[in-house]
Design a protein around this motif. Structure first.
Motif, short mmCIF file in Angstrom:
data_model
loop_
_atom_site.label_atom_id
_atom_site.label_comp_id
_atom_site.label_asym_id
_atom_site.label_seq_id
_atom_site.Cartn_x
_atom_site.Cartn_y
_atom_site.Cartn_z
N SER A 132 39.90 42.05 37.87
CA SER A 132 38.68 41.59 38.55
C SER A 132 38.36 42.49 39.74
O SER A 132 39.25 43.11 40.32
CB SER A 132 38.84 40.14 38.99
OG SER A 132 39.89 40.01 39.91
N VAL A 143 37.21 43.76 43.56
CA VAL A 143 37.60 43.40 44.92
C VAL A 143 36.48 43.81 45.85
O VAL A 143 35.98 44.94 45.78
CB VAL A 143 38.92 44.10 45.32
CG1 VAL A 143 39.26 43.81 46.78
CG2 VAL A 143 40.06 43.68 44.41
N THR A 155 38.54 38.48 46.25
CA THR A 155 38.70 38.66 44.82
C THR A 155 38.79 37.30 44.16
O THR A 155 38.75 36.27 44.83
CB THR A 155 39.94 39.54 44.51
OG1 THR A 155 39.94 39.86 43.13
CG2 THR A 155 41.23 38.85 44.89
N THR A 156 38.93 37.27 42.85
CA THR A 156 39.03 36.01 42.12
C THR A 156 40.44 35.44 42.25
O THR A 156 41.36 36.11 42.70
CB THR A 156 38.68 36.21 40.64
OG1 THR A 156 39.60 37.13 40.07
CG2 THR A 156 37.27 36.72 40.48
N ASN A 212 43.86 37.89 39.17
CA ASN A 212 43.33 39.26 39.14
C ASN A 212 43.00 39.76 37.74
O ASN A 212 42.37 40.80 37.59
CB ASN A 212 44.25 40.23 39.87
CG ASN A 212 45.59 40.41 39.18
OD1 ASN A 212 45.81 39.98 38.06
ND2 ASN A 212 46.49 41.05 39.88
#
Length: 92
Positions: A32, A34, A47-48, A51
């Motif tokens: 994901s 950043v 971030t989510t 990752n």
């Protein structure tokens, strides 16, 4: 779907922008993205939750972040030009 809970913050961190402040999106092909917010020697990474996996909640948060950032930019621009922002212009 439940969505995000509304929780009152227990602490607040104020990072003042100035010369050298920056924001960068770091996309990655296998994980994901950043979002980096740089304030001199301090960097905040967004971030989510996982990752390697993105959920609908993550997408909704990213859209909300973009929407609020656009409104923040508009309010800053209006103050810079001395225009009212619907509430008031500080110091006027």
């Amino acid at each position: 779907m439940m969505g995000r809970r509304k929780v009152r913050p227990v602490s607040t961190i104020a990072l003042k922008v100035g010369q050298g402040a920056d924001v960068r999106n770091h996309p990655y092909p296998q994980r994901s993205p950043v979002l980096g917010l740089i304030f001199g020697g301090t960097q905040v990474l967004v971030t989510t939750s996982a990752n390697d996996h993105v959920t609908l909640d993550d997408v909704e948060f990213a859209r909300s972040l973009a929407r609020e950032a656009a409104m923040f930019a508009g309010a800053v621009e209006r103050m810079f030009h001395g225009l009212p922002n619907g509430l008031r212009v500080a110091g006027r």
